[in-house]
Design a protein around this motif. Structure first.
Motif, short mmCIF file in Angstrom:
data_model
loop_
_atom_site.label_atom_id
_atom_site.label_comp_id
_atom_site.label_asym_id
_atom_site.label_seq_id
_atom_site.Cartn_x
_atom_site.Cartn_y
_atom_site.Cartn_z
N LEU A 1 54.27 15.53 -31.78
CA LEU A 1 52.86 15.31 -31.50
C LEU A 1 52.09 15.19 -32.80
O LEU A 1 52.44 15.77 -33.81
CB LEU A 1 52.29 16.47 -30.68
CG LEU A 1 52.80 16.64 -29.25
CD1 LEU A 1 52.26 17.94 -28.66
CD2 LEU A 1 52.40 15.45 -28.39
N ARG A 2 51.01 14.42 -32.75
CA ARG A 2 50.14 14.26 -33.92
C ARG A 2 48.79 14.89 -33.57
O ARG A 2 48.12 14.47 -32.64
CB ARG A 2 49.96 12.78 -34.23
CG ARG A 2 49.24 12.47 -35.51
CD ARG A 2 50.09 12.74 -36.74
NE ARG A 2 51.43 12.17 -36.69
CZ ARG A 2 52.23 12.09 -37.74
NH1 ARG A 2 51.82 12.53 -38.91
NH2 ARG A 2 53.45 11.59 -37.62
N PHE A 3 48.41 15.90 -34.32
CA PHE A 3 47.17 16.61 -34.02
C PHE A 3 46.02 16.12 -34.91
O PHE A 3 46.22 15.76 -36.07
CB PHE A 3 47.35 18.12 -34.19
CG PHE A 3 48.32 18.71 -33.22
CD1 PHE A 3 48.09 18.65 -31.85
CD2 PHE A 3 49.48 19.33 -33.66
CE1 PHE A 3 48.99 19.19 -30.94
CE2 PHE A 3 50.38 19.88 -32.77
CZ PHE A 3 50.13 19.81 -31.40
N ILE A 4 44.82 16.16 -34.35
CA ILE A 4 43.64 15.72 -35.08
C ILE A 4 42.57 16.79 -35.20
O ILE A 4 41.55 16.59 -35.87
CB ILE A 4 43.02 14.45 -34.44
CG1 ILE A 4 42.65 14.72 -32.97
CG2 ILE A 4 43.97 13.26 -34.55
CD1 ILE A 4 41.86 13.58 -32.33
N GLY A 5 42.78 17.93 -34.55
CA GLY A 5 41.78 18.99 -34.64
C GLY A 5 42.20 20.22 -33.88
O GLY A 5 43.20 20.23 -33.16
N GLY A 6 41.43 21.29 -34.07
CA GLY A 6 41.71 22.53 -33.38
C GLY A 6 40.48 23.39 -33.31
O GLY A 6 39.62 23.34 -34.20
N GLN A 7 40.37 24.17 -32.25
CA GLN A 7 39.25 25.08 -32.07
C GLN A 7 39.74 26.31 -31.34
O GLN A 7 40.36 26.20 -30.29
CB GLN A 7 38.13 24.41 -31.26
CG GLN A 7 36.81 25.18 -31.26
CD GLN A 7 36.09 25.13 -32.60
OE1 GLN A 7 36.13 24.12 -33.29
NE2 GLN A 7 35.46 26.24 -32.97
N GLY A 8 39.49 27.48 -31.90
CA GLY A 8 39.95 28.70 -31.26
C GLY A 8 41.46 28.73 -31.17
O GLY A 8 42.16 28.59 -32.17
N CYS A 9 41.98 28.90 -29.96
CA CYS A 9 43.44 28.91 -29.78
C CYS A 9 43.92 27.61 -29.13
O CYS A 9 44.94 27.61 -28.43
CB CYS A 9 43.89 30.13 -28.99
SG CYS A 9 43.14 30.31 -27.37
N TYR A 10 43.21 26.53 -29.36
CA TYR A 10 43.59 25.23 -28.83
C TYR A 10 43.69 24.20 -29.96
O TYR A 10 42.95 24.27 -30.95
CB TYR A 10 42.57 24.73 -27.80
CG TYR A 10 42.56 25.54 -26.53
CD1 TYR A 10 43.39 25.21 -25.46
CD2 TYR A 10 41.74 26.65 -26.40
CE1 TYR A 10 43.39 25.95 -24.28
CE2 TYR A 10 41.73 27.41 -25.23
CZ TYR A 10 42.56 27.06 -24.18
OH TYR A 10 42.58 27.80 -23.03
N VAL A 11 44.63 23.27 -29.81
CA VAL A 11 44.74 22.13 -30.72
C VAL A 11 44.62 20.85 -29.91
O VAL A 11 44.95 20.81 -28.72
CB VAL A 11 46.07 22.15 -31.51
CG1 VAL A 11 46.06 23.24 -32.57
CG2 VAL A 11 47.27 22.32 -30.58
N HIS A 12 44.14 19.80 -30.57
CA HIS A 12 43.86 18.53 -29.90
C HIS A 12 44.70 17.42 -30.52
O HIS A 12 44.75 17.28 -31.74
CB HIS A 12 42.37 18.18 -30.03
CG HIS A 12 41.47 19.28 -29.55
ND1 HIS A 12 41.07 19.39 -28.24
CD2 HIS A 12 40.91 20.32 -30.21
CE1 HIS A 12 40.29 20.45 -28.11
NE2 HIS A 12 40.17 21.03 -29.30
N SER A 13 45.36 16.64 -29.68
CA SER A 13 46.25 15.59 -30.17
C SER A 13 45.53 14.26 -30.26
O SER A 13 44.47 14.04 -29.64
CB SER A 13 47.47 15.45 -29.25
OG SER A 13 47.13 14.76 -28.06
N VAL A 14 46.12 13.34 -31.02
CA VAL A 14 45.56 12.00 -31.16
C VAL A 14 45.57 11.25 -29.83
O VAL A 14 44.82 10.29 -29.64
CB VAL A 14 46.35 11.22 -32.24
CG1 VAL A 14 47.78 10.90 -31.77
CG2 VAL A 14 45.64 9.94 -32.66
N ASP A 15 46.38 11.74 -28.89
CA ASP A 15 46.45 11.11 -27.57
C ASP A 15 45.39 11.63 -26.61
O ASP A 15 45.35 11.23 -25.44
CB ASP A 15 47.84 11.34 -26.96
CG ASP A 15 48.93 10.69 -27.80
OD1 ASP A 15 49.09 9.47 -27.71
OD2 ASP A 15 49.60 11.42 -28.56
N GLY A 16 44.54 12.54 -27.09
CA GLY A 16 43.44 13.02 -26.27
C GLY A 16 43.78 14.23 -25.42
O GLY A 16 43.03 14.56 -24.48
N HIS A 17 44.86 14.93 -25.74
CA HIS A 17 45.26 16.08 -24.95
C HIS A 17 44.93 17.38 -25.69
O HIS A 17 45.00 17.45 -26.92
CB HIS A 17 46.75 16.03 -24.63
CG HIS A 17 47.18 14.77 -23.95
ND1 HIS A 17 46.63 14.37 -22.75
CD2 HIS A 17 48.06 13.81 -24.30
CE1 HIS A 17 47.19 13.22 -22.38
NE2 HIS A 17 48.05 12.86 -23.32
#
Length: 417
Positions: free
Chosen positions: A46-62
């Motif tokens: 997976l390729r991540f583009i951001g994170g907040q708290g205990c969550y990370v966000h992928s380039v695929d929008g998940h």
């Protein structure tokens, strides 16, 4: 089982086309489209583009519930506001000043105050560097050449002891002992050994805790022959207010640190006995036993500022809370497995670090199925079977993951009993 795994992989590929696209483009310029081996997963990571708290966000929008926590470095979760504010302030003041700064003294004081065995400390850029410097110091101070390490130990990219000889390990004269085996180790600790380098809990080696008897025996055995005991607490210092050395009541000669203590930025440190660490005093000449330790970014302003902010956040109460949460999670998973009469799966660990272990002829297939099963449900864990909690995780997050693991165990029960 192969067909089920292929189904999970196909769903993963369909769900993450942008991650796949970035991976394929990167193959031309990065070997395996990768610059950090542990992050690679087949067919592509997976390729991540951001994170907040205990969550990370992928380039695929998940959005994924993150239980990797940057392999224990993200103790504060992602985008922690006090740490962000400290970094912004440091950026405004200037980053590459080419001299000493105020943050390094404050951070050093905080580390010395927290770890009783650290009387003096020096900073590096990573845990790997910290371990290399600690080994070099032990060799210089003892005049000996051999370093005793343990099977499945990991102390950095060039200090890895999994299986056959690692061709990129630094060319020290290593002696490898079995972990948690007091008697076998006793025969190897002689007056030829400069240092014993050990993790109180094997991290990359499966989250296997060292027993109290084993760790205290190491202290006694090394003391009896003048060998330097180096406790690698790069991962484990998060497990108790005074690290695992405090938990076990052990006073090592040297301690190595890293990961979260830099507030999420590049960081490492090593420290310990004053008589050993004073060898790095730049006022000493070579004839006086002085040693040199350089590094452009050892005291870089951003890591020092983030480290100070992080140390202020991580109170004893917070350390105890998220480690207790990890213990309850591990116990709940093992209880679930036992209730299903499962014998080929269990967890190990201590506090906020958890390792998942499968056994049997289908072990590798089950590991893959487990990983993709959780990813399909937007839960991110280490592919090797690794979880690290952070301070942002709550009971509801634990309950969610335990429930999904139960679903997996029920689904694959026939292969696990």
């Amino acid at each position: 089982m192969e067909a089920a795994l292929e189904h999970l992989r196909s769903a993963y590929i369909t769900k993450n086309p942008k991650s796949r696209e970035v991976f394929e483009k990167a193959e031309a310029i990065l070997p395996g489209a990768n610059t950090r081996a542990v992050l690679y997963t087949s067919p592509f990571p997976l390729r991540f583009i951001g994170g907040q708290g205990c969550y990370v966000h992928s380039v695929d929008g998940h959005k994924y519930l993150d239980f990797v926590s940057e392999y224990s470095a993200a103790v504060f979760g992602h985008s922690c506001e006090p740490i962000k504010d400290a970094i912004k302030t440091a950026l405004d003041e200037g980053t590459n000043l080419g001299g000493h700064n105020m943050y390094e003294v404050e951070l050093a004081n905080m580390i010395v105050a927290r770890f009783d065995a650290i009387e003096m400390v020096r900073f590096t850029n990573s845990g790997t560097e910290a371990n290399l410097m600690a080994i070099a110091l032990a060799i210089a101070c003892t005049g000996r050449r051999k370093i005793l390490v343990f099977d499945h130990g990991y102390h950095g990219g060039c200090l890895s002891f999994h299986g056959p000889d690692n061709p990129i390990n630094v060319p020290y004269d290593f002696v490898i002992a079995p972990y948690n085996d007091i008697e076998a180790t006793r025969t190897l600790i002689t007056e030829e050994i400069a240092a014993v380098l050990v993790e109180p809990v094997l991290g990359a080696g499966g989250a296997i805790p060292g027993t109290h008897a084993f760790l205290t025996a190491l202290r006694a055995m090394t003391s009896s022959v003048g060998t330097v005991l180096i406790l690698d607490e790069v991962m484990t210092s998060r497990m108790a207010p005074g690290g695992m050395q405090g938990y076990h009541g052990i006073r090592p000669d040297l301690t190595t640190l890293g990961k979260y203590l830099g507030g999420g930025l590049s960081f490492g440190a090593f420290g310990g006995r004053r008589d050993l660490m004073k060898r790095f005093d730049p006022r000493l000449t070579a004839k006086e036993g002085g040693l040199s330790h350089s590094g452009t970014f050892n005291n870089n302003v951003l890591s020092m500022a983030a480290g100070v902010a992080a140390a202020k956040i991580l109170t004893q109460e917070i350390i105890l809370r998220f480690n207790e949460l990890g213990t309850s999670m591990r116990e709940a998973i093992n209880t679930t497995a036992q209730s299903l009469s499962i014998t080929k799966f269990h967890t190990t660990g201590f506090g906020s670090l958890i390792g998942f272990h499968f056994s049997g002829e289908n072990r590798e297939l089950l590991i893959d199925c487990f990983y993709f099963h959780l990813l399909e449900r937007n839960i991110y864990v280490g592919k090797r079977g690794f979880i690290a909690l952070n301070t942002v995780h709550e009971e509801r997050h634990i309950e969610l993951v335990v429930a999904e693991i139960r679903t997996f165990l029920e689904l694959w029960r026939d292969s696990l009993v």
